[in-house]
Design a protein around this motif. Structure first.
Motif, mmCIF file in Angstrom:
data_model
loop_
_atom_site.group_PDB
_atom_site.id
_atom_site.type_symbol
_atom_site.label_atom_id
_atom_site.label_comp_id
_atom_site.label_asym_id
_atom_site.label_seq_id
_atom_site.Cartn_x
_atom_site.Cartn_y
_atom_site.Cartn_z
ATOM 1 N N LEU A 1 22.888 6.715 -12.454
ATOM 2 C CA LEU A 1 22.296 5.413 -13.295
ATOM 3 C C LEU A 1 22.540 4.288 -12.333
ATOM 4 N N GLU A 2 23.638 4.196 -11.656
ATOM 5 C CA GLU A 2 24.160 2.996 -10.960
ATOM 6 C C GLU A 2 22.805 2.866 -9.756
ATOM 7 N N ALA A 3 22.408 3.832 -9.236
ATOM 8 C CA ALA A 3 21.242 3.807 -8.273
ATOM 9 C C ALA A 3 20.049 3.227 -8.948
ATOM 10 N N GLN A 4 19.821 3.931 -9.853
ATOM 11 C CA GLN A 4 18.502 3.740 -10.764
ATOM 12 C C GLN A 4 18.466 2.095 -11.059
ATOM 13 N N ARG A 5 19.752 1.542 -11.561
ATOM 14 C CA ARG A 5 19.692 0.404 -12.087
ATOM 15 C C ARG A 5 19.446 -0.736 -10.868
ATOM 16 N N ALA A 6 20.221 -0.373 -9.634
ATOM 17 C CA ALA A 6 19.902 -0.977 -8.278
ATOM 18 C C ALA A 6 18.376 -1.074 -7.950
ATOM 19 N N GLY A 7 17.789 0.286 -8.204
ATOM 20 C CA GLY A 7 16.269 0.194 -7.673
ATOM 21 C C GLY A 7 15.483 -0.827 -8.591
ATOM 22 N N ALA A 8 15.773 -0.471 -9.923
ATOM 23 C CA ALA A 8 14.933 -1.377 -11.015
ATOM 24 C C ALA A 8 15.096 -2.907 -10.689
ATOM 25 N N ALA A 9 16.441 -3.298 -10.170
ATOM 26 C CA ALA A 9 16.811 -4.594 -9.903
ATOM 27 C C ALA A 9 16.003 -5.081 -8.728
ATOM 28 N N THR A 10 15.882 -4.104 -7.399
ATOM 29 C CA THR A 10 14.884 -4.559 -6.525
ATOM 30 C C THR A 10 13.473 -4.542 -7.029
ATOM 31 N N GLN A 11 13.062 -3.775 -7.670
ATOM 32 C CA GLN A 11 11.841 -3.838 -8.429
ATOM 33 C C GLN A 11 11.516 -5.067 -9.065
ATOM 34 N N THR A 12 12.298 -5.595 -9.915
ATOM 35 C CA THR A 12 12.311 -6.889 -10.591
ATOM 36 C C THR A 12 12.318 -7.815 -9.701
ATOM 37 N N GLY A 13 12.822 -7.848 -8.442
ATOM 38 C CA GLY A 13 12.952 -8.973 -7.376
ATOM 39 C C GLY A 13 11.434 -8.910 -6.799
ATOM 40 N N TRP A 14 10.809 -7.954 -6.656
ATOM 41 C CA TRP A 14 9.441 -7.801 -6.103
ATOM 42 C C TRP A 14 8.451 -8.600 -6.721
ATOM 43 N N HIS A 15 8.762 -9.065 -7.846
ATOM 44 C CA HIS A 15 7.821 -10.065 -8.748
ATOM 45 C C HIS A 15 8.161 -11.395 -8.428
ATOM 46 N N ARG A 16 8.942 -11.722 -7.520
ATOM 47 C CA ARG A 16 9.110 -13.220 -7.254
ATOM 48 C C ARG A 16 8.850 -12.927 -5.407
ATOM 49 N N ILE A 17 7.720 -13.401 -5.039
ATOM 50 C CA ILE A 17 7.524 -13.616 -4.014
ATOM 51 C C ILE A 17 7.752 -14.842 -3.008
ATOM 52 N N VAL A 18 8.747 -14.597 -1.994
ATOM 53 C CA VAL A 18 9.320 -15.455 -1.276
ATOM 54 C C VAL A 18 8.574 -15.796 0.246
ATOM 55 N N ALA A 19 8.761 -16.850 0.843
ATOM 56 C CA ALA A 19 8.413 -17.186 2.061
ATOM 57 C C ALA A 19 9.168 -16.403 3.184
ATOM 58 N N PRO A 20 9.040 -15.594 3.938
ATOM 59 C CA PRO A 20 9.858 -14.755 4.982
ATOM 60 C C PRO A 20 10.212 -15.795 6.107
ATOM 61 N N PHE A 21 9.876 -16.928 6.418
ATOM 62 C CA PHE A 21 10.167 -17.823 7.395
ATOM 63 C C PHE A 21 9.606 -19.197 7.168
ATOM 64 N N ASP A 22 10.165 -20.164 7.956
ATOM 65 C CA ASP A 22 9.462 -21.560 7.805
ATOM 66 C C ASP A 22 8.196 -21.621 8.292
#
Length: 374
Positions: A167-188
């Protein structure tokens, strides 16, 4: 044989010569005879002239290409959802880590909360299993329970621990997928295009915008494979011209030349990339660029004894090529056959001799010619 013909007014006789265009140019190399400009006085007026020069020449090749970014990326979605926020527009400069877009993440967040609750329950079961294991060990030591009972309780404790880890691994995966909804610049960089709007549905792999780093640019040109072998040894100092760039960035220097070791099977060309020195303001990907490479001499090729004159001394009317030859008491419009051109010099194949003088201002020479005794 050179043909001398007096000038007969500004609309004087036209002397024709057919020329064949070529990408191969000629460059006067160090050691060539200097062609110093001087002035002569004719009919009370001063006319600037230059001596026909003789010098060694080397071939060059001019190729057309384009400016491109060394580091350029297409920002795409990794998850499906509705675009609810856009933090950049085309032309904006962005910093590394800056939010560019946001996708509706409510479903992912709810899934993360549910997994967090399941993880809390699994941890509680693991704690209960640990306490049960301690009691069972005491009872087995006192002889109230059999060793088989202890084995069963230990297995239940291991199962509870593994459930927590899963369940810890599943929650970490879910947190990563949640972060994919916020798209950020990879460099200046600079945003060049935005291909989505608020309310659009993002899909995995669907491009949202493009971004490039303006601090690292290069010029890419396609060179015929037949010229590459001659180009590589002498490619240390190519001349780059970008006509449409800002005045201060039209002639950037190159810090390195890379010949991609693969040829186009249809065009029979190889890609050559030239890293640009610094990042002059006014340069951006997509601009037209022209590059002149110095070529290594071909075996047995003649490289000396060629005549050159300044390009501004040349009179051009369509396919006609001529120069005003200035003598002691005459100015004559003379037909010449020209060859390769580079910079401010043009090679003369016929029509002139070493030591003759040519007028650097054809308009002034045309004005003075009728009044000069022949």
């Amino acid at each position: 044989m050179a043909v001398r013909q007096p000038f007969a007014g500004p609309a004087g006789a036209a002397l024709a010569v057919a020329l064949v265009g070529s990408f191969l140019l000629a460059t006067t190399l160090p050691g060539a005879q200097a062609r110093a400009a001087s002035s002569v006085s004719i009919a009370g007026e001063t006319l600037e002239v230059a001596m026909v020069g003789v010098g060694a020449t080397a071939q060059t090749y001019t190729a057309d290409g384009r400016v491109e970014a060394v580091r350029e990326t297409t920002i795409a979605a990794q998850v499906a959802g509705k675009v609810i926020s856009l933090g950049a527009r085309a032309g904006d400069r962005v910093r590394s880590g800056q939010e560019l877009a946001r996708i509706d993440a409510r479903a992912a967040e709810h899934n993360e909360v549910a997994l967090a609750a399941q993880l809390a329950g699994a941890r509680a079961q693991s704690i209960a299993a640990q306490r049960e294991l301690e009691r069972t060990r005491q009872l087995v030591e006192r002889g109230f329970l059999s060793p088989a009972t202890l084995d069963k309780v230990e297995a239940e404790k291991r199962s509870a621990d593994e459930a927590v880890r899963a369940l810890e691994a599943q929650r970490a995966g879910a947190a990563t997928q949640t972060g994919w909804h916020r798209i950020v610049a990879p460099f200046d960089g600079v945003v060049t295009t935005v291909t989505t709007e608020l309310g659009d549905t993002a899909m995995p792999g669907k491009p949202l915008m493009q971004l490039y780093d303006p601090r690292r640019l290069r010029v890419a040109v396609d060179v015929p494979a037949a010229q590459v072998a001659r180009l590589v040894p002498a490619a240390a100092a190519p001349l780059i011209e970008i006509p449409d760039a800002a005045p201060g960035a039209r002639h950037p220097g190159a810090t390195g030349v890379l010949v991609v070791p693969a040829a186009d099977p249809v065009a029979h060309t190889q890609l050559v990339r030239l890293d640009l020195k610094g990042s002059p303001p006014g340069l951006h990907p997509g601009l037209f660029a022209r590059v002149r490479f110095v070529l290594a001499a071909e075996p047995g090729a003649e490289g000396a004894g060629r005549l050159t004159v300044p390009t501004r001394a040349l009179v051009e009317r369509g396919d006609l090529r001529a120069v005003y030859v200035v003598g002691e008491r005459s100015i004559a419009l003379r037909q010449v056959r020209v060859g390769r051109t580079t910079g401010d010099s043009v090679e003369v194949l016929a029509g002139l001799s070493p030591g003759e003088r040519v007028a650097l201002d054809p308009v002034a020479a045309a004005r003075l010619a009728p009044g000069v005794p022949g």
